[in-house]
Enzyme design. Sequence first.
Site, PDB file in Angstrom:
ATOM      1  CD  GLU A  36       9.219  -5.516  14.076  1.00 23.41           C
ATOM      2  OE1 GLU A  36       9.893  -6.293  15.021  1.00 23.41           O
ATOM      3  OE2 GLU A  36       9.998  -4.610  13.656  1.00 23.41           O
ATOM      4  CB  CYS A  37       1.837  -7.500  17.069  1.00 19.80           C
ATOM      5  SG  CYS A  37       0.656  -8.323  17.963  1.00 19.80           S
ATOM      6  N   GLY A  38       1.433 -10.146  15.356  1.00 21.33           N
ATOM      7  CA  GLY A  38       0.209 -11.199  14.666  1.00 21.33           C
ATOM      8  C   GLY A  38      -0.939 -10.274  14.401  1.00 21.33           C
TER       9      GLY A  38
END
Length: 162
Positions: A36-38
């Site tokens: 769930e990271c950029g």
Amino acid sequence: MTTSFYDLDIPALCGEPISMADFRDKVVLIANTASECGFTPQYEGLQYLWSHYGKSGLVVLGVPSNDFGQQEPGTASEIQASCSRNYGVSFPMAAKSTVKGAEATPLFRWLAAEGGILSRPRWNFYKYIVSREGKLLNWFTPLTAPDSGRFKSCVMRAVMDR
């Protein structure tokens, strides 16, 4: 402190532990990952490298971690499903692990000892390239994508160096 890369192992996401000894005479690209990271789309570049250079001796190893921004909250099966469904990940994945500080998994303590203080991950998707001889060749922050010319050039030099 373990003195050899090949003395290390890490629990697998699903199944038996992953032993670095199994990667002797291969180039190993290790990345601390999060779903769930950029920077999560970097899975695509890592998968590309694994798909195209695995037969030439490159191993990609993903190490999910919830250490930064709580961006890997899932269970092992959720992580596996997300990586497979969203990015087609087929390279080996370790179990969710701590990659920073005193509680870091031995693999990441070894990487920090070899690379120095600046090489310690300060966010998701730090990438480390370990030579066929088990030596840390280089490391990259998340700002360097796996599909960047600089990164691919470093990987290719390591893979082609025999």
